[in-house]
Enzyme design. Structure first.
Site, mmCIF file in Angstrom:
data_model
loop_
_atom_site.group_PDB
_atom_site.id
_atom_site.type_symbol
_atom_site.label_atom_id
_atom_site.label_comp_id
_atom_site.label_asym_id
_atom_site.label_seq_id
_atom_site.Cartn_x
_atom_site.Cartn_y
_atom_site.Cartn_z
ATOM 1 N N HIS A 37 -28.905 -3.612 -16.097
ATOM 2 C CA HIS A 37 -29.434 -4.806 -16.671
ATOM 3 C C HIS A 37 -28.993 -6.067 -15.805
ATOM 4 O O HIS A 37 -29.656 -7.022 -15.630
ATOM 5 C CB HIS A 37 -28.735 -4.887 -18.315
ATOM 6 C CG HIS A 37 -29.082 -5.839 -19.040
ATOM 7 N ND1 HIS A 37 -28.824 -5.881 -20.418
ATOM 8 C CD2 HIS A 37 -29.233 -7.062 -18.803
ATOM 9 C CE1 HIS A 37 -29.175 -6.943 -21.061
ATOM 10 N NE2 HIS A 37 -29.345 -7.858 -20.055
ATOM 11 N N GLU A 42 -12.721 -10.802 1.235
ATOM 12 C CA GLU A 42 -12.083 -12.044 1.136
ATOM 13 C C GLU A 42 -12.875 -12.913 0.204
ATOM 14 O O GLU A 42 -12.100 -13.680 -0.587
ATOM 15 C CB GLU A 42 -12.785 -12.894 2.477
ATOM 16 C CG GLU A 42 -12.415 -14.413 2.356
ATOM 17 C CD GLU A 42 -10.802 -14.579 2.887
ATOM 18 O OE1 GLU A 42 -10.397 -15.783 2.302
ATOM 19 O OE2 GLU A 42 -9.945 -13.618 2.977
ATOM 20 N N GLU A 75 -37.294 29.931 8.913
ATOM 21 C CA GLU A 75 -38.448 30.782 9.080
ATOM 22 C C GLU A 75 -38.249 31.945 8.041
ATOM 23 O O GLU A 75 -37.248 32.206 7.709
ATOM 24 C CB GLU A 75 -38.574 31.006 10.416
ATOM 25 C CG GLU A 75 -38.707 29.690 11.130
ATOM 26 C CD GLU A 75 -38.795 29.959 12.935
ATOM 27 O OE1 GLU A 75 -39.975 30.072 13.513
ATOM 28 O OE2 GLU A 75 -37.844 30.440 13.470
ATOM 29 N N CYS A 85 -28.461 -13.975 -26.207
ATOM 30 C CA CYS A 85 -27.175 -13.656 -25.828
ATOM 31 C C CYS A 85 -26.068 -14.382 -26.620
ATOM 32 O O CYS A 85 -24.977 -14.332 -26.416
ATOM 33 C CB CYS A 85 -26.962 -14.332 -24.527
ATOM 34 S SG CYS A 85 -28.238 -13.742 -23.302
#
Length: 344
Positions: A206, A156, A290, A113
């Site tokens: 991810h 909230e 049906e 990263c």
């Protein structure tokens, strides 16, 4: 033996051997290992996934030049020790690499990263960045595969996101995943630039990148984001729209047989008729299957989805016409008759 590179890393006290061994650096190392153990229990860094990086705060050093600590790649995050962290200069040069460990540990490698973390530092002047693989951050991007944003309001926990209040709409950009983490760098940078108020970027299927001006800010926001992602998933399961202030029923019906098209349904076509005072329409009515000459799978997988979408489109376009109102009245009478007949 650990590798330390001081020369050529840039000027300033932050690049001296003494500073690399300072109390501030040691405390940040310990903090990162503690946080990763906590994040593991939350499901954010399981399976060696996810990562974290924190700048070593020092008021005497400008923030862009402060040292960066970063977790390694492909390791059990809940078992990391303080000395396992990489130390980098403000421009991303590695100053300290951890010592290799015996089998079955892998040879140490800085976080995949790293390029994305550096974009957050450079473009947002962040003090810490968290990359989570929390299941909430993954699933919330799958609800609408075509969406480029996650939006939520009137919750909230939005107040825990920097620059937002209860009545604000929180918008988080969504970028598409790639086979390798570093291939996300350009799309992450574009999202950061396009959404100046955002403190997070979702990666579809991810996870999520979240940053703050300190580790406390990043951690607090990460907790709030995961709460909001989870809330959106659960509201969606209840058929409620998390993106609107009243969180009422979702007004979208998914398209035919795997299509990603969404058809808008007007609220009055799905709610109580205020003029007649009648009850809401059932969400689904099976009239008759049906006598069909095709497999039942054709009925369930093709006809039913087609009918759902077509009825929604038809009601949306013609609800106020006399003909449609008469059809609805007839359907209601048939449903009432069937219920009466069933109950004897």
């Amino acid at each position: 033996m650990a590798t330390v590179a001081v020369n050529g890393a840039g000027p300033g006290i932050a690049h001296t051997q003494a500073y690399l061994e300072s109390k501030a650096v040691k405390e940040t190392r310990v903090l990162m290992s503690e946080l990763c153990r906590q994040f593991y229990t939350l499901g954010w860094v399981s399976g060696t996934g996810g990562s974290i990086t924190i700048k070593v705060h020092d008021d005497s050093i400008p923030k862009p030049q402060q040292l960066i600590l970063m977790s390694p790649s492909g390791v059990q995050k809940e078992r990391m020790e303080p000395e396992d962290m990489y130390v980098m200069s403000g421009n991303g040069s590695i100053l300290y690499s951890p010592s290799p460990k015996p089998y079955p540990h892998k040879f140490p490698k800085c976080s995949d990263c790293a390029p994305l973390f550096m974009k957050s530092y450079e473009m947002r002047n962040a003090g810490a960045v968290i990359h989570s693989h929390g299941i909430e951050s993954c699933l919330v991007t799958m609800i609408n595969p075509n969406s480029k944003e996650f939006r939520i309001t009137h919750m909230e926990m939005i107040k825990g996101i920097q620059g937002h209040g209860y009545y604000d709409e929180l918008v988080v950009p969504i970028i598409e995943n790639t086979a390798y983490e570093n291939e996300l760098t350009d799309s992450l940078a574009k999202a950061i630039e396009a959404y100046p108020k955002a403190t997070a970027v979702l990666v579809r299927n991810h996870g999520v990148y979240i940053w703050g001006d300190s580790w406390i800010s990043a951690k607090t926001q990460a907790e709030c984001y995961h709460y909001l992602f989870d809330a959106a998933i659960k509201l969606n399961q209840l058929g409620l729209d998390w993106s609107t202030p009243n969180h009422g029923p979702i007004q979208n019906v998914k398209g035919i047989s795997g299509s990603n098209e969404y058809i808008n349904i007007t609220p009055k076509a799905m709610t109580r008729d205020s003029n007649s005072g009648s009850d809401p329409l059932p969400s689904c009515i099976v009239l008759d299957i049906e006598g069909t000459t095709t497999p039942i799978s054709f009925v369930t997988e093709i006809l039913f989805p087609y009918a759902r979408v077509s009825v929604g489109r038809h009601l949306s376009a013609t609800y106020d016409t006399a003909e449609t109102k008469e059809d609805i009245k007839l359907l209601r009478s048939q449903v009432s008759f069937c219920l009466y007949d069933f109950n004897g």
